[in-house]
Design a protein around this motif. Sequence first.
Motif, mmCIF file in Angstrom:
data_model
loop_
_atom_site.group_PDB
_atom_site.id
_atom_site.type_symbol
_atom_site.label_atom_id
_atom_site.label_comp_id
_atom_site.label_asym_id
_atom_site.label_seq_id
_atom_site.Cartn_x
_atom_site.Cartn_y
_atom_site.Cartn_z
ATOM 1 N N ASP A 83 0.826 -1.214 0.000
ATOM 2 C CA ASP A 83 0.000 0.000 0.000
ATOM 3 C C ASP A 83 0.858 1.262 0.000
ATOM 4 O O ASP A 83 0.569 2.227 -0.719
ATOM 5 C CB ASP A 83 -0.944 0.019 1.205
ATOM 6 C CG ASP A 83 -2.031 -1.044 1.115
ATOM 7 O OD1 ASP A 83 -2.303 -1.535 -0.005
ATOM 8 O OD2 ASP A 83 -2.597 -1.399 2.169
ATOM 9 N N ALA A 84 1.937 1.263 0.789
ATOM 10 C CA ALA A 84 2.818 2.432 0.829
ATOM 11 C C ALA A 84 3.532 2.607 -0.504
ATOM 12 O O ALA A 84 3.715 3.741 -0.972
ATOM 13 C CB ALA A 84 3.836 2.280 1.966
ATOM 14 N N ALA A 85 3.929 1.498 -1.138
ATOM 15 C CA ALA A 85 4.595 1.572 -2.444
ATOM 16 C C ALA A 85 3.659 2.168 -3.490
ATOM 17 O O ALA A 85 4.050 3.043 -4.266
ATOM 18 C CB ALA A 85 5.076 0.193 -2.873
ATOM 19 N N ILE A 86 2.418 1.693 -3.510
ATOM 20 C CA ILE A 86 1.433 2.198 -4.469
ATOM 21 C C ILE A 86 1.179 3.684 -4.238
ATOM 22 O O ILE A 86 1.192 4.483 -5.175
ATOM 23 C CB ILE A 86 0.125 1.389 -4.382
ATOM 24 C CG1 ILE A 86 0.353 -0.030 -4.918
ATOM 25 C CG2 ILE A 86 -1.010 2.086 -5.127
ATOM 26 C CD1 ILE A 86 -0.791 -0.988 -4.652
ATOM 27 N N ALA A 87 0.973 4.057 -2.983
ATOM 28 C CA ALA A 87 0.719 5.471 -2.660
ATOM 29 C C ALA A 87 1.896 6.353 -3.065
ATOM 30 O O ALA A 87 1.699 7.491 -3.504
ATOM 31 C CB ALA A 87 0.431 5.616 -1.168
ATOM 32 N N ALA A 88 3.102 5.831 -2.979
ATOM 33 C CA ALA A 88 4.294 6.623 -3.304
ATOM 34 C C ALA A 88 4.413 6.929 -4.793
ATOM 35 O O ALA A 88 4.992 7.943 -5.164
ATOM 36 C CB ALA A 88 5.548 5.900 -2.825
ATOM 37 N N VAL A 89 3.875 6.054 -5.655
ATOM 38 C CA VAL A 89 4.030 6.279 -7.096
ATOM 39 C C VAL A 89 2.796 6.890 -7.755
ATOM 40 O O VAL A 89 2.869 7.373 -8.885
ATOM 41 C CB VAL A 89 4.419 4.979 -7.856
ATOM 42 C CG1 VAL A 89 5.771 4.471 -7.375
ATOM 43 C CG2 VAL A 89 3.347 3.914 -7.762
ATOM 44 N N GLU A 90 1.668 6.879 -7.074
ATOM 45 C CA GLU A 90 0.450 7.437 -7.667
ATOM 46 C C GLU A 90 0.632 8.910 -8.004
ATOM 47 O O GLU A 90 1.322 9.644 -7.297
ATOM 48 C CB GLU A 90 -0.733 7.278 -6.711
ATOM 49 C CG GLU A 90 -1.200 5.848 -6.576
ATOM 50 C CD GLU A 90 -2.351 5.697 -5.594
ATOM 51 O OE1 GLU A 90 -3.233 4.873 -5.860
ATOM 52 O OE2 GLU A 90 -2.348 6.395 -4.551
ATOM 53 N N SER A 91 -0.008 9.331 -9.104
ATOM 54 C CA SER A 91 0.024 10.742 -9.492
ATOM 55 C C SER A 91 -1.184 11.030 -10.388
ATOM 56 O O SER A 91 -1.851 10.095 -10.855
ATOM 57 C CB SER A 91 1.314 11.080 -10.243
ATOM 58 O OG SER A 91 1.284 10.536 -11.543
ATOM 59 N N ASP A 92 -1.410 12.292 -10.652
ATOM 60 C CA ASP A 92 -2.521 12.687 -11.511
ATOM 61 C C ASP A 92 -2.332 12.237 -12.950
ATOM 62 O O ASP A 92 -3.301 12.129 -13.706
ATOM 63 C CB ASP A 92 -2.695 14.206 -11.483
ATOM 64 C CG ASP A 92 -3.192 14.705 -10.136
ATOM 65 O OD1 ASP A 92 -3.689 13.882 -9.331
ATOM 66 O OD2 ASP A 92 -3.080 15.918 -9.889
#
Length: 160
Positions: free
Chosen positions: A20-29
Amino acid sequence: MDTSIEVVFAGLSSQPISVDAAIAAVESDTAGAVVSFSGVVRNHDGGKQVQRLSYSAHPLATAVLNEVVASLGAVRDPSGHPVRIWLAHRVGPLEIGEPALVCAVASSHRAEAFELCSALVERIKAEVPIWKEQFFTDGSVEWVGAGHVPPDAAPENSQP
């Protein structure tokens, strides 16, 4: 159009790692796709029950991991936006069910994200000098690629 790779994180961790932390770190608009991989400790290998694992890394493992990421160069992303990467490999003791390798890739399109995530995982497993010690429920221990130690094997005595 070639685009850049933005490495949010790439390294080893002696602490638990979170998908979850990895996914949140790469998410962007700009990300239309976020792909993740989590290699978790399973309770079996080669027909035997695994109790736990421990990973050891060569002192140059972090440098090799970063070389793998850097060697990716430019990635084909039709939108021209950066592809974002987060990856970590655990070292030290792990229990059944814990993530040992986590990789997350965000891209404008799914094909690039899937392809890059898969390539990263395969190259990390093949090239980064990290060794897995498996502890089985029968008391035996196995270093992956280094043979098998029977449960009743005593350490060699170095005394004359």
